[in-house]
Design a protein around this motif. Structure first.
Motif, PDB file in Angstrom:
ATOM      1  N   GLU A   1     -21.914  53.157  19.406  1.00 29.87           N
ATOM      2  CA  GLU A   1     -21.920  54.126  18.302  1.00 29.87           C
ATOM      3  C   GLU A   1     -21.845  53.412  16.957  1.00 29.87           C
ATOM      4  O   GLU A   1     -22.529  53.800  15.996  1.00 29.87           O
TER       5      GLU A   1
ATOM      6  N   VAL B   1      -9.800  56.927  20.118  1.00 31.33           N
ATOM      7  CA  VAL B   1     -11.240  57.160  20.248  1.00 31.33           C
ATOM      8  C   VAL B   1     -11.687  56.915  21.693  1.00 31.33           C
ATOM      9  O   VAL B   1     -12.416  57.722  22.279  1.00 31.33           O
TER      10      VAL B   1
ATOM     11  N   GLY C   1     -10.699  59.702  23.924  1.00 29.63           N
ATOM     12  CA  GLY C   1     -11.229  61.020  23.581  1.00 29.63           C
ATOM     13  C   GLY C   1     -10.304  61.900  22.778  1.00 29.63           C
ATOM     14  O   GLY C   1     -10.549  63.107  22.637  1.00 29.63           O
TER      15      GLY C   1
ATOM     16  N   ARG D   1     -12.414  61.524  17.167  1.00 26.46           N
ATOM     17  CA  ARG D   1     -13.770  61.032  16.977  1.00 26.46           C
ATOM     18  C   ARG D   1     -13.737  59.706  16.224  1.00 26.46           C
ATOM     19  O   ARG D   1     -12.788  59.435  15.474  1.00 26.46           O
ATOM     20  N   LEU D   2     -14.763  58.912  16.421  1.00 24.33           N
ATOM     21  CA  LEU D   2     -14.808  57.604  15.772  1.00 24.33           C
ATOM     22  C   LEU D   2     -14.684  57.724  14.259  1.00 24.33           C
ATOM     23  O   LEU D   2     -13.945  56.964  13.621  1.00 24.33           O
ATOM     24  N   LYS D   3     -15.358  58.688  13.665  1.00 21.65           N
ATOM     25  CA  LYS D   3     -15.317  58.843  12.207  1.00 21.65           C
ATOM     26  C   LYS D   3     -13.913  59.202  11.712  1.00 21.65           C
ATOM     27  O   LYS D   3     -13.566  58.919  10.557  1.00 21.65           O
ATOM     28  N   GLN D   4     -13.111  59.819  12.570  1.00 23.37           N
ATOM     29  CA  GLN D   4     -11.736  60.139  12.177  1.00 23.37           C
ATOM     30  C   GLN D   4     -10.854  58.893  12.144  1.00 23.37           C
ATOM     31  O   GLN D   4      -9.887  58.832  11.382  1.00 23.37           O
TER      32      GLN D   4
END
Length: 282
Positions: free
Chosen positions: A118, A73, A76, A79-82
């Protein structure tokens, strides 16, 4: 007796679980505290800052579900949700594992701050499981903290190292560097408390520990087979059935969110000879 204070604690809080010495139960404590907060309905995420070792996901029982991690994360690649893993036992609990193949230089202040900001949008509590000591991973874990739980055993070397960590919390964090900011609220969590060893002089008393560290006491966790058993099956000890350790962590969580809970020293009932022969513990 437990009394709820009227004032609700501020949410979106970053709490670092740290220690000066390894092997004191820091990751166990991070898992138990995050699970305890989630049990109370707070949306909670626990982050593994121990890049290269990655023990938190095993303690939480989700090591086979790791696809992306904290470093992916930051760099890059995901994504954070992944990367977030939702706990299967408590809907309000999530885990952000770290990388087992990178080194701690992959942690950057900018990257960590971006991820924390986030997470604050979606979570009430962000628990940072710090590596032991004072190297880069530990410094990154504590830098953006609002509060700190310093985990220590009642032993001279552990307490001395914890005192050094308290010095870093008061001098090398964002709050320390920001003029007019409130200091990090630090509390000590005493683990592996053993009344027999204290009475025999092998361990320090609670009073001696607090006199040296000079910060409030969050809780006293007894030496307990339940901690090892829970760790072996990948379950936070507060979710692994009744034990002195589980109750101690539940009390600590209550104090962390502002409840007044009487400090007590609990211990698991020692198994009798027949139980020990069978390899069973209460």
């Amino acid at each position: 007796m437990t009394t709820q204070l009227m004032e609700e604690p501020p949410l979106g809080r970053v709490i670092v679980i740290t220690s000066g010495k390894g092997g004191v139960g820091k990751t166990t404590s991070a898992a138990a505290i995050s699970a305890g907060l989630a049990q109370r309905g707070y949306k909670t995420v626990v982050i593994d800052f121990d890049v290269g070792l990655r023990n938190l996901d095993m303690t939480m029982g989700c090591e086979r579900r790791v696809v992306f991690d904290f470093i992916n994360v930051i760099q890059g690649d995901a994504r954070l949700k992944q990367a977030l893993i939702r706990d299967k036992r408590i809907e309000t609990l999530s885990i952000l594992p770290t990388s087992q193949t990178r080194d701690k230089d992959a942690l950057t202040k900018e990257g960590v701050e971006t991820v924390l900001n986030e997470l604050k949008e979606d979570f009430d509590y962000i628990i940072c499981d710090s590596p032991a000591g004072i190297e880069r991973g530990a410094q990154m874990a504590m830098y953006f903290a609002d509060e700190a739980v310093v985990v220590t055993n009642p032993e001279v070397s552990s307490v001395r190292d914890s005192d050094r960590v308290l010095g870093l919390l008061s001098s090398q964090t964002k709050r320390a560097e920001t003029e007019g900011a409130d200091p990090i609220k630090a509390q000590v969590l005493l683990t592996r408390h053993d009344r027999g060893r204290i009475d025999s002089g092998e361990m320090m008393t609670v009073e001696d520990v607090l006199e040296i560290l000079a910060v409030p006491l969050l809780g006293i966790v007894p030496e307990s087979q339940a901690v090892l058993r829970a760790s072996n099956v990948g379950t936070p000890v507060v979710l692994d059935g009744p034990s002195g350790a589980a109750t101690a962590y539940e009390d600590a969580v209550a104090r962390l969110i502002g409840e007044e809970v009487q400090m007590r020293v609990l211990a698991d009932r020692r198994p009798g000879l027949f139980q020990r022969l069978l390899g069973r513990t209460a």
